[in-house]
Design a protein around this motif. Structure first.
Motif, PDB file in Angstrom:
ATOM      1  N   GLU A   5       0.827  -1.217   0.000  1.00 10.53           N
ATOM      2  CA  GLU A   5       0.000   0.000   0.000  1.00 10.53           C
ATOM      3  C   GLU A   5       0.860   1.266   0.000  1.00 10.53           C
ATOM      4  O   GLU A   5       0.360   2.349  -0.322  1.00 10.53           O
ATOM      5  CB  GLU A   5      -0.923   0.017   1.221  1.00 10.53           C
ATOM      6  CG  GLU A   5      -2.048  -1.011   1.193  1.00 10.53           C
ATOM      7  CD  GLU A   5      -1.680  -2.329   1.857  1.00 10.53           C
ATOM      8  OE1 GLU A   5      -0.465  -2.581   2.066  1.00 10.53           O
ATOM      9  OE2 GLU A   5      -2.601  -3.104   2.163  1.00 10.53           O
TER      10      GLU A   5
ATOM     11  N   GLY B  35       2.743   2.487  -4.997  1.00 15.15           N
ATOM     12  CA  GLY B  35       2.018   3.386  -5.877  1.00 15.15           C
ATOM     13  C   GLY B  35       0.565   3.552  -5.479  1.00 15.15           C
ATOM     14  O   GLY B  35       0.132   3.071  -4.440  1.00 15.15           O
ATOM     15  N   THR B  36      -0.150   4.270  -6.317  1.00 20.58           N
ATOM     16  CA  THR B  36      -1.599   4.381  -6.179  1.00 20.58           C
ATOM     17  C   THR B  36      -2.200   3.821  -7.467  1.00 20.58           C
ATOM     18  O   THR B  36      -1.472   3.547  -8.431  1.00 20.58           O
ATOM     19  CB  THR B  36      -2.029   5.848  -6.025  1.00 20.58           C
ATOM     20  OG1 THR B  36      -1.685   6.544  -7.242  1.00 20.58           O
ATOM     21  CG2 THR B  36      -1.330   6.498  -4.847  1.00 20.58           C
ATOM     22  N   SER B  37      -3.516   3.654  -7.510  1.00 19.02           N
ATOM     23  CA  SER B  37      -4.119   3.126  -8.741  1.00 19.02           C
ATOM     24  C   SER B  37      -3.924   4.092  -9.897  1.00 19.02           C
ATOM     25  O   SER B  37      -3.884   3.699 -11.065  1.00 19.02           O
ATOM     26  CB  SER B  37      -5.598   2.826  -8.523  1.00 19.02           C
ATOM     27  OG  SER B  37      -6.241   3.960  -8.015  1.00 19.02           O
TER      28      SER B  37
ATOM     29  N   ARG C 261      -1.194   6.086 -10.091  1.00 16.99           N
ATOM     30  CA  ARG C 261       0.244   6.236 -10.337  1.00 16.99           C
ATOM     31  C   ARG C 261       0.962   5.042  -9.716  1.00 16.99           C
ATOM     32  O   ARG C 261       1.355   5.068  -8.558  1.00 16.99           O
ATOM     33  CB  ARG C 261       0.725   7.556  -9.712  1.00 16.99           C
ATOM     34  CG  ARG C 261       2.166   7.886  -9.977  1.00 16.99           C
ATOM     35  CD  ARG C 261       2.443   9.367  -9.685  1.00 16.99           C
ATOM     36  NE  ARG C 261       3.870   9.630  -9.634  1.00 16.99           N
ATOM     37  CZ  ARG C 261       4.557   9.682  -8.500  1.00 16.99           C
ATOM     38  NH1 ARG C 261       3.962   9.525  -7.348  1.00 16.99           N
ATOM     39  NH2 ARG C 261       5.854   9.927  -8.528  1.00 16.99           N
ATOM     40  N   LEU C 262       1.059   3.987 -10.523  1.00 16.70           N
ATOM     41  CA  LEU C 262       1.686   2.763 -10.037  1.00 16.70           C
ATOM     42  C   LEU C 262       3.189   2.964  -9.868  1.00 16.70           C
ATOM     43  O   LEU C 262       3.809   3.740 -10.602  1.00 16.70           O
ATOM     44  CB  LEU C 262       1.442   1.622 -11.021  1.00 16.70           C
ATOM     45  CG  LEU C 262      -0.006   1.187 -11.243  1.00 16.70           C
ATOM     46  CD1 LEU C 262      -0.064   0.102 -12.327  1.00 16.70           C
ATOM     47  CD2 LEU C 262      -0.630   0.681  -9.952  1.00 16.70           C
ATOM     48  N   HIS C 263       3.759   2.258  -8.914  1.00 15.34           N
ATOM     49  CA  HIS C 263       5.218   2.189  -8.814  1.00 15.34           C
ATOM     50  C   HIS C 263       5.725   1.481 -10.078  1.00 15.34           C
ATOM     51  O   HIS C 263       5.041   0.593 -10.612  1.00 15.34           O
ATOM     52  CB  HIS C 263       5.587   1.384  -7.565  1.00 15.34           C
ATOM     53  CG  HIS C 263       7.062   1.309  -7.315  1.00 15.34           C
ATOM     54  ND1 HIS C 263       7.881   0.424  -7.994  1.00 15.34           N
ATOM     55  CD2 HIS C 263       7.870   1.996  -6.475  1.00 15.34           C
ATOM     56  CE1 HIS C 263       9.133   0.587  -7.580  1.00 15.34           C
ATOM     57  NE2 HIS C 263       9.146   1.530  -6.656  1.00 15.34           N
TER      58      HIS C 263
ATOM     59  N   GLN D  56       5.206  -2.194 -10.095  1.00 14.57           N
ATOM     60  CA  GLN D  56       3.807  -2.584 -10.315  1.00 14.57           C
ATOM     61  C   GLN D  56       3.432  -2.438 -11.787  1.00 14.57           C
ATOM     62  O   GLN D  56       2.775  -3.307 -12.370  1.00 14.57           O
ATOM     63  CB  GLN D  56       2.879  -1.725  -9.442  1.00 14.57           C
ATOM     64  CG  GLN D  56       3.055  -1.963  -7.953  1.00 14.57           C
ATOM     65  CD  GLN D  56       2.313  -0.934  -7.113  1.00 14.57           C
ATOM     66  OE1 GLN D  56       2.482   0.279  -7.296  1.00 14.57           O
ATOM     67  NE2 GLN D  56       1.499  -1.409  -6.189  1.00 14.57           N
ATOM     68  N   GLU D  57       3.867  -1.317 -12.380  1.00 12.31           N
ATOM     69  CA  GLU D  57       3.573  -1.083 -13.805  1.00 12.31           C
ATOM     70  C   GLU D  57       4.215  -2.165 -14.674  1.00 12.31           C
ATOM     71  O   GLU D  57       3.615  -2.655 -15.638  1.00 12.31           O
ATOM     72  CB  GLU D  57       4.091   0.310 -14.201  1.00 12.31           C
ATOM     73  CG  GLU D  57       3.794   0.726 -15.612  1.00 12.31           C
ATOM     74  CD  GLU D  57       2.304   0.847 -15.901  1.00 12.31           C
ATOM     75  OE1 GLU D  57       1.550   1.229 -14.987  1.00 12.31           O
ATOM     76  OE2 GLU D  57       1.915   0.530 -17.044  1.00 12.31           O
TER      77      GLU D  57
ATOM     78  N   ARG E   7       2.269  -5.283 -14.574  1.00 10.72           N
ATOM     79  CA  ARG E   7       1.071  -5.147 -15.403  1.00 10.72           C
ATOM     80  C   ARG E   7       1.435  -5.322 -16.886  1.00 10.72           C
ATOM     81  O   ARG E   7       0.796  -6.079 -17.612  1.00 10.72           O
ATOM     82  CB  ARG E   7       0.432  -3.773 -15.171  1.00 10.72           C
ATOM     83  CG  ARG E   7      -0.943  -3.620 -15.796  1.00 10.72           C
ATOM     84  CD  ARG E   7      -1.453  -2.198 -15.654  1.00 10.72           C
ATOM     85  NE  ARG E   7      -0.688  -1.258 -16.459  1.00 10.72           N
ATOM     86  CZ  ARG E   7      -0.821  -1.099 -17.771  1.00 10.72           C
ATOM     87  NH1 ARG E   7      -1.702  -1.811 -18.423  1.00 10.72           N
ATOM     88  NH2 ARG E   7      -0.079  -0.231 -18.421  1.00 10.72           N
TER      89      ARG E   7
ATOM     90  N   SER F 186       1.641  -9.146  -4.301  1.00 13.89           N
ATOM     91  CA  SER F 186       2.189  -8.092  -3.439  1.00 13.89           C
ATOM     92  C   SER F 186       3.560  -8.505  -2.907  1.00 13.89           C
ATOM     93  O   SER F 186       4.495  -7.699  -2.880  1.00 13.89           O
ATOM     94  CB  SER F 186       1.227  -7.745  -2.303  1.00 13.89           C
ATOM     95  OG  SER F 186       0.887  -8.888  -1.558  1.00 13.89           O
TER      96      SER F 186
ATOM     97  N   ARG G   8       7.915   5.758  -2.900  1.00  9.72           N
ATOM     98  CA  ARG G   8       6.628   5.802  -3.575  1.00  9.72           C
ATOM     99  C   ARG G   8       6.840   6.083  -5.054  1.00  9.72           C
ATOM    100  O   ARG G   8       7.727   6.805  -5.414  1.00  9.72           O
ATOM    101  CB  ARG G   8       5.767   6.917  -2.966  1.00  9.72           C
ATOM    102  CG  ARG G   8       4.374   6.976  -3.529  1.00  9.72           C
ATOM    103  CD  ARG G   8       3.592   8.057  -2.832  1.00  9.72           C
ATOM    104  NE  ARG G   8       3.119   7.587  -1.531  1.00  9.72           N
ATOM    105  CZ  ARG G   8       1.935   6.972  -1.352  1.00  9.72           C
ATOM    106  NH1 ARG G   8       1.158   6.772  -2.354  1.00  9.72           N
ATOM    107  NH2 ARG G   8       1.560   6.566  -0.171  1.00  9.72           N
TER     108      ARG G   8
END
Ligand code: FES
Ligand code: FES
Length: 163
Positions: free
Chosen positions: A76, A79-81, A83-85, A88-89, A92, A104, A163
């Motif tokens: 948590e 990143g945020t939905s 602005r992904l880290h 995380q990007e 994806r 995670s 972040r």
């Protein structure tokens, strides 16, 4: 009961805990941060991986009292939905997840791998992931996602808690 203060994603969390409480249960039950999963409770699967003072650890393997005074980063805190880290990007983009249960922990471990400077070596990446189990993907796309960040955005993994 013991009073424990752990800074979680930059926010001090002070709670009364039983000495036997695991760090993962402190995060999930007392901090409400359920992005960190429990897969085995026996230090095998890596679903519960978080960063403790900037290094990846399995949060089912530590007692909350052992983390007293430390800094913890969870999924948590990345990143945020919107602005992904970059890790995380990259997961994806590379389709590095299916059911997502391991993800995670894989992302937190992947950041630690890049931060450690071994993200360009596929064999070293695979060895660093040996404590993180995924029963969906076959691992190749996870390895590709981590190595992509090592190539293109290594600074994003900084101290492992950015972040
Ligand atoms: S839940 Fe911690 S290693 Fe499986
Ligand atoms: S994506 Fe399902 S366990 Fe890894």
């Amino acid at each position: 009961m013991n009073e424990v203060t752990i800074t979680v994603n930059g926010v001090p969390e002070t709670h009364q805990v039983e000495p036997r409480m695991l760090l993962v249960h402190f995060l999930r039950e007392l901090c409400g941060l359920t992005g960190t999963n429990v897969g085995c409770d026996t230090t095998q699967c890596g679903c519960c991986t978080v960063h403790l003072d900037g290094r990846a650890v399995k949060s089912c393997t530590l007692l909350a009292v052992q983390a007293d005074g430390s800094e913890v980063a969870t999924i948590e805190g990345l990143g945020t939905s919107d602005r992904l880290h970059p890790m995380q990007e990259s997961f994806r983009e590379h389709h590095a997840l299916q059911c997502g249960y391991c993800t995670s922990g894989m992302v937190m471990q992947g950041i630690d791998v890049v931060r450690s400077g071994i993200g360009h070596d596929e064999r070293a990446v695979r060895e660093a992931l040996e404590g993180n189990l995924c029963r969906c993907t076959g691992y190749q796309n996870i390895v590709d996602a981590i190595m992509d960040v090592a190539r293109n955005a290594p600074d994003s993994c900084g101290d492992g808690s950015v972040r």
